[in-house]
Design a protein around this motif. Structure first.
Motif, PDB file in Angstrom:
ATOM      1  N   ARG A  90       0.844  -1.198   0.000  1.00  0.00           N
ATOM      2  CA  ARG A  90       0.000   0.000   0.000  1.00  0.00           C
ATOM      3  C   ARG A  90       0.875   1.242   0.000  1.00  0.00           C
ATOM      4  NH1 ARG A  90       0.392   1.632   5.187  1.00  0.00           N
ATOM      5  NH2 ARG A  90       0.684   0.055   6.755  1.00  0.00           N
ATOM      6  N   ARG A  91       0.219   2.333  -0.237  1.00  0.00           N
ATOM      7  CA  ARG A  91       0.918   3.618  -0.293  1.00  0.00           C
ATOM      8  C   ARG A  91       1.355   4.020   1.112  1.00  0.00           C
ATOM      9  NH1 ARG A  91       1.713   7.882  -3.581  1.00  0.00           N
ATOM     10  NH2 ARG A  91       1.492   9.943  -2.667  1.00  0.00           N
ATOM     11  N   SER A  92       2.597   4.410   1.235  1.00  0.00           N
ATOM     12  CA  SER A  92       3.148   4.830   2.518  1.00  0.00           C
ATOM     13  C   SER A  92       2.941   6.328   2.709  1.00  0.00           C
ATOM     14  CB  SER A  92       4.651   4.530   2.535  1.00  0.00           C
ATOM     15  OG  SER A  92       5.280   5.199   3.610  1.00  0.00           O
ATOM     16  N   PRO A  93       2.731   6.781   3.946  1.00  0.00           N
ATOM     17  CA  PRO A  93       2.688   8.225   4.197  1.00  0.00           C
ATOM     18  C   PRO A  93       3.997   8.919   3.796  1.00  0.00           C
ATOM     19  CG  PRO A  93       1.869   7.029   6.103  1.00  0.00           C
ATOM     20  CD  PRO A  93       2.430   6.005   5.150  1.00  0.00           C
ATOM     21  N   LEU A  94       5.088   8.178   3.789  1.00  0.00           N
ATOM     22  CA  LEU A  94       6.362   8.747   3.361  1.00  0.00           C
ATOM     23  C   LEU A  94       6.337   9.112   1.874  1.00  0.00           C
ATOM     24  CD1 LEU A  94       9.195   9.553   4.192  1.00  0.00           C
ATOM     25  CD2 LEU A  94       9.914   7.196   3.747  1.00  0.00           C
ATOM     26  N   SER A  95       5.528   8.411   1.084  1.00  0.00           N
ATOM     27  CA  SER A  95       5.409   8.729  -0.339  1.00  0.00           C
ATOM     28  C   SER A  95       4.956  10.167  -0.538  1.00  0.00           C
ATOM     29  CB  SER A  95       4.421   7.784  -1.029  1.00  0.00           C
ATOM     30  OG  SER A  95       4.909   6.469  -1.001  1.00  0.00           O
ATOM     31  N   LEU A 146       3.674  23.985  -2.121  1.00  0.00           N
ATOM     32  CA  LEU A 146       4.303  22.665  -1.982  1.00  0.00           C
ATOM     33  C   LEU A 146       5.089  22.550  -0.686  1.00  0.00           C
ATOM     34  CD1 LEU A 146       5.232  22.193  -5.694  1.00  0.00           C
ATOM     35  CD2 LEU A 146       3.844  20.599  -4.342  1.00  0.00           C
ATOM     36  N   GLN A 147       5.712  23.625  -0.264  1.00  0.00           N
ATOM     37  CA  GLN A 147       6.428  23.604   1.019  1.00  0.00           C
ATOM     38  C   GLN A 147       5.437  23.351   2.161  1.00  0.00           C
ATOM     39  OE1 GLN A 147       9.171  23.062   2.105  1.00  0.00           O
ATOM     40  NE2 GLN A 147      10.027  24.539   3.506  1.00  0.00           N
ATOM     41  N   ASP A 148       4.306  24.025   2.127  1.00  0.00           N
ATOM     42  CA  ASP A 148       3.286  23.817   3.157  1.00  0.00           C
ATOM     43  C   ASP A 148       2.777  22.370   3.133  1.00  0.00           C
ATOM     44  OD1 ASP A 148       1.228  24.702   5.160  1.00  0.00           O
ATOM     45  OD2 ASP A 148      -0.123  24.208   3.485  1.00  0.00           O
ATOM     46  N   LEU A 149       2.467  21.859   1.943  1.00  0.00           N
ATOM     47  CA  LEU A 149       1.978  20.479   1.826  1.00  0.00           C
ATOM     48  C   LEU A 149       3.031  19.480   2.299  1.00  0.00           C
ATOM     49  CD1 LEU A 149       0.222  20.700  -1.656  1.00  0.00           C
ATOM     50  CD2 LEU A 149      -0.881  20.624   0.600  1.00  0.00           C
ATOM     51  N   ARG A 150       4.281  19.724   1.941  1.00  0.00           N
ATOM     52  CA  ARG A 150       5.369  18.835   2.343  1.00  0.00           C
ATOM     53  C   ARG A 150       5.504  18.783   3.855  1.00  0.00           C
ATOM     54  NH1 ARG A 150      10.577  18.951   3.943  1.00  0.00           N
ATOM     55  NH2 ARG A 150      10.589  21.214   4.119  1.00  0.00           N
ATOM     56  N   LEU A 151       5.458  19.936   4.490  1.00  0.00           N
ATOM     57  CA  LEU A 151       5.592  19.974   5.951  1.00  0.00           C
ATOM     58  C   LEU A 151       4.392  19.333   6.639  1.00  0.00           C
ATOM     59  CD1 LEU A 151       7.170  23.515   6.372  1.00  0.00           C
ATOM     60  CD2 LEU A 151       8.294  21.281   6.658  1.00  0.00           C
ATOM     61  N   ARG A 152       3.201  19.557   6.108  1.00  0.00           N
ATOM     62  CA  ARG A 152       2.014  18.908   6.675  1.00  0.00           C
ATOM     63  C   ARG A 152       2.088  17.393   6.511  1.00  0.00           C
ATOM     64  NH1 ARG A 152      -2.528  22.290   3.805  1.00  0.00           N
ATOM     65  NH2 ARG A 152      -3.819  20.540   4.467  1.00  0.00           N
ATOM     66  N   ALA A 153       2.542  16.947   5.323  1.00  0.00           N
ATOM     67  CA  ALA A 153       2.674  15.504   5.088  1.00  0.00           C
ATOM     68  C   ALA A 153       3.753  14.903   5.987  1.00  0.00           C
ATOM     69  CB  ALA A 153       2.998  15.244   3.618  1.00  0.00           C
ATOM     70  N   PHE A 158       5.389  11.382  10.294  1.00  0.00           N
ATOM     71  CA  PHE A 158       6.353  11.115  11.366  1.00  0.00           C
ATOM     72  C   PHE A 158       5.738  11.121  12.763  1.00  0.00           C
ATOM     73  CE2 PHE A 158       9.320  13.243   8.148  1.00  0.00           C
ATOM     74  CZ  PHE A 158       9.505  12.048   7.460  1.00  0.00           C
ATOM     75  N   THR A 159       4.515  11.621  12.867  1.00  0.00           N
ATOM     76  CA  THR A 159       3.868  11.597  14.195  1.00  0.00           C
ATOM     77  C   THR A 159       2.816  10.490  14.275  1.00  0.00           C
ATOM     78  OG1 THR A 159       2.218  13.247  13.580  1.00  0.00           O
ATOM     79  CG2 THR A 159       4.264  14.041  14.606  1.00  0.00           C
ATOM     80  N   GLY A 160       2.615   9.773  13.174  1.00  0.00           N
ATOM     81  CA  GLY A 160       1.716   8.628  13.188  1.00  0.00           C
ATOM     82  C   GLY A 160       0.292   9.016  13.128  1.00  0.00           C
TER      83      GLY A 160
END
Length: 160
Positions: A90-95, A146-153, A158-160
């Motif tokens: 499945r797709r990882s949140p890290l993706s 994209l910076q905002d989306l990247r930080l939110r992702a 990383f916090t589960g």
């Protein structure tokens, strides 16, 4: 103006825009029904429009697109999907984090290209300086989004 070098440069940017458009569309598809749906959908539309703007600029300068580079860029985007992400089925949140980072790097490269063309517009009447200024402004907003989306992702991953 060194047309040969400019043709290589713009075709390289077109290849990047081709891969970036494919990645942006995939991001928008993957985020349907999520908190990222609106911004990724808007980004995908804008990035496709920016690719078309580049094609128009190339046309104004009588620079022909090199289809082979575009095909290779599309293939590279597909191969990039095979990266390890901590899960197999499945797709990882890290993706999300990695893909938003890749998109942001691509947009930063696009900014560099628009800046180079904007500088050239001071000496090349076939280039529309106002249009390039607008493309630069939009690319800056895309990078910020994209910076905002990247930080939110990253926070979500990383916090589960």
């Amino acid at each position: 103006m060194n047309r040969k070098l400019l043709a290589v440069y713009l075709n390289d940017h077109l290849a990047g825009a081709t891969g970036g458009t494919a990645l942006a569309r995939r991001l928008a598809r993957n985020h349907r029904g999520t908190e990222f749906e609106g911004p990724t959908s808007q980004l995908a539309d804008q990035i496709a429009e920016d690719r078309q703007a580049l094609l128009q600029i190339m046309g104004a300068l009588d620079i022909q697109p090199r289809p082979v580079r575009q095909v290779l860029a599309a293939l590279a985007e597909r191969v990039g999907r095979l990266k390890p992400n901590g899960t197999l089925v499945r797709r990882s949140p890290l993706s999300n984090v990695i893909e938003f980072e890749a998109m942001r790097l691509g947009v930063e490269g696009k900014i560099d290209g628009w800046q180079a063309l904007r500088r050239l517009a001071d000496h090349e009447p076939r280039l529309n300086a106002g249009r390039l200024d607008a493309l630069l402004d939009r690319a800056g907003r895309q990078s910020d989004t994209l910076q905002d989306l990247r930080l939110r992702a990253a926070t979500a991953a990383f916090t589960g």
